[in-house]
Enzyme design. Structure first.
Site, short mmCIF file in Angstrom:
data_model
loop_
_atom_site.label_atom_id
_atom_site.label_comp_id
_atom_site.label_asym_id
_atom_site.label_seq_id
_atom_site.Cartn_x
_atom_site.Cartn_y
_atom_site.Cartn_z
N PRO A 53 39.16 31.21 39.34
CG PRO A 53 40.32 33.20 39.78
CD PRO A 53 39.54 32.49 38.72
CB CYS A 54 36.12 33.37 42.62
SG CYS A 54 37.46 34.49 43.02
CG PHE A 55 32.02 31.63 39.82
CD1 PHE A 55 31.74 32.59 40.77
CD2 PHE A 55 31.73 31.92 38.50
CE1 PHE A 55 31.20 33.82 40.43
CE2 PHE A 55 31.18 33.14 38.13
CZ PHE A 55 30.91 34.09 39.10
#
Ligand SMILES: NC(=O)c1ccc[n+]([C@@H]2O[C@H](COP(=O)([O-])OP(=O)(O)OC[C@H]3O[C@@H](n4cnc5c(N)ncnc54)[C@H](O)[C@@H]3O)[C@@H](O)[C@H]2O)c1
Length: 454
Positions: free
Chosen positions: A279-281
């Site tokens: 969900p972030c990178f």
């Protein structure tokens, strides 16, 4: 209000956490574990009911035990005003979904700030508002602060304090990471805001993490930059993996293992093989490109990283397709973006499965964190035609080719005999030792010669 205006070095002691999702629920439990009474807030009644019943609103390793152990200190409500009344510091951890241009939507955060501001209007004691959600540089000051000031009728630094302070936790170890961070990043609207937040962290952290304090925009940029830097490192190792697949005797672990010994580089996230996901990178790298373009700075580096990462599942899907006959099935072991997580967002295994399914190849998948009967509830289940099974041996048994998409330890002890007669694509090379030399297995390790890899 004199104490608000001039500030107190005293640490806040009554935290509220607004947004009880993957990050917020773990943060609330971590504060409670450190002896503080915490009020959680969510617009989703299921999350509130779960926490009040002593259950984790979102799955996370160890969270259930922690919540049960601290039940008398953990409560939840759907009412943001109640949280503002009862707290002296509120952390806002609501979604900031990616927009199609790479930036982040701030609608949920703005709605939260509106509710905080309305309640703040009637609050006589000091409140520190901390935005933890990921935002683009400038969003806290230019988009969210005006909402708070307008709704509350108060001024930042006088009527309340405002910080931007992101977390650098990894899902699967969120609670430990919260309490033992490498460092604390504090973007402060004014010094007193930073003093208060730093003092608060000082009372809850288990370690002596150094803090870095700066203006709001620098902290917003630092958060994006950190994740984007890691995506660069992963992608660099992946390019080395591509090179090794084409070199006689090439072995990416030999190459990155040497680089890792250089103190300027280090070995974390320098494995080579699988694309990054989660969900972030992906979204933080894309957001940094957005920031660069908005500021008229060359975003080529971020775009190159994104392109390389995006291309990898396609490349492997094409490789598998070339090997397979119509009607064949591929087993994908590992659907979540990493071991110990139930999250499938931008997960390498799922992306590969989607490519294969779109090409008409049957896919059977298995992940120790995703029970077969839970898969139907995933939104992604509608977009990808695949069969999820609970036993990896079952998945392999049905397939002519197997992709080991995750380094999950659950797959490590699978008997080599299970793979007989099959093509095995191993993103993490965990099975190279037992499968590479077998005459009855076609083994392809990412980042390993021979050069018949894609
Ligand atoms: N998940 C991670 O590993 C991670 C790591 C670093 C940063 N972040 C950032 O943290 C933020 C939250 O991420 P997440 O993964 O926890 O999201 P999530 O979707 O898992 O949870 C967000 C929660 O906020 C609730 N919510 C939405 N609007 C609300 C409102 N107005 N008031 C109260 N609650 C509301 C939702 O119902 C949901 O339960 C995002 O900005 C994300 O980029 C996440």
């Amino acid at each position: 209000m004199a104490d608000v205006a001039h500030g107190l070095a005293n640490a806040p002691t009554r935290p509220a956490v607004i947004g009880l999702g993957k990050l917020g629920a773990a943060m609330a439990a971590a504060f409670a574990e450190r002896g503080l009474s915490v009020l959680g807030v969510d617009v989703d009644e299921r999350a509130v009911d779960a926490l009040n019943a002593g259950r984790p609103p979102a799955p996370e390793a160890g969270l259930e035990t922690l919540i049960r152990r601290n039940r008398d200190r953990l409560g939840a409500t759907t009412d943001t005003a109640e949280a503002v009344v009862r707290s002296d510091i509120v952390f806002v951890i609501v979604p900031t979904p990616s927009r199609s241009d790479g930036g982040f939507a701030t609608d949920y955060a703005a709605a939260t700030f509106r509710a905080i501001g309305a309640a703040l209007r009637h609050k006589a004691t000091p409140l520190t508002v901390v935005l933890t959600s990921t935002v683009l540089p400038g969003a806290t000051r230019n988009t969210l602060l005006p909402v708070l000031e307008q709704e509350s009728g108060k001024q930042a630094g006088v009527g309340f304090h405002l910080c931007y302070s992101p977390e650098f936790i990894a899902l699967g170890s969120a609670v430990r990471d919260f309490l033992n961070p490498d460092f604390i990043l504090i973007g402060e609207h004014e010094k007193v805001a930073g003093d208060r937040l730093e003092a608060f962290y000082g009372t809850v952290l288990e370690n002596d993490a150094p803090s870095r304090r700066m203006g709001l925009e620098n902290a917003e940029l630092a958060k994006l930059a950190l994740n984007a830097y890691v995506t660069n490192k992963i992608t660099f190792a992946n390019v080395l993996a591509d090179l090794c697949e084409r070199l006689p005797g090439g072995d990416v672990d030999a190459v990155t293992g040497a680089l890792a010994l250089d103190s300027r580089i280090g070995g974390k996230y320098l494995t080579g093989g699988a694309p990054y996901g989660g969900p972030c990178f992906p979204r933080d790298n894309a957001a940094l490109a957005r920031v660069a373009e908005d500021l008229k700075v060359d975003a080529g580096l971020m775009h190159a990283v994104d392109r390389n990462n995006h291309e990898r599942p396609h490349t492997w899907a094409r490789y598998l397709q070339a090997w397979l006959a119509p009607g064949d099935t591929v087993a994908v072991l590992g659907l979540a973006y990493k071991p110990g997580s139930h999250v499938v967002e931008a997960a390498p295994g799922l992306l590969l499965a989607r490519e294969l399914a779109a090409a008409g190849i049957a896919v059977v998948a298995c992940d120790p964190m995703i029970p077969a009967d839970a898969w139907a509830a995933y939104p992604e289940a509608e977009a990808v035609t695949l069969t999820v099974v609970d036993d990896a041996r079952d998945a392999i048994g049905r397939a002519r080719a197997v992709c080991l998409a995750s380094p999950d330890p659950a797959f490590r002890d699978l008997s080599p005999d299970l793979f007989a007669g099959r093509l095995v694509v191993d993103f993490w090379r965990r099975h190279a030792g037992v499968l590479a030399g077998r005459a009855d297995v076609t083994y392809v390790g990412a980042g390993l010669a021979p050069s018949d890899a894609p």
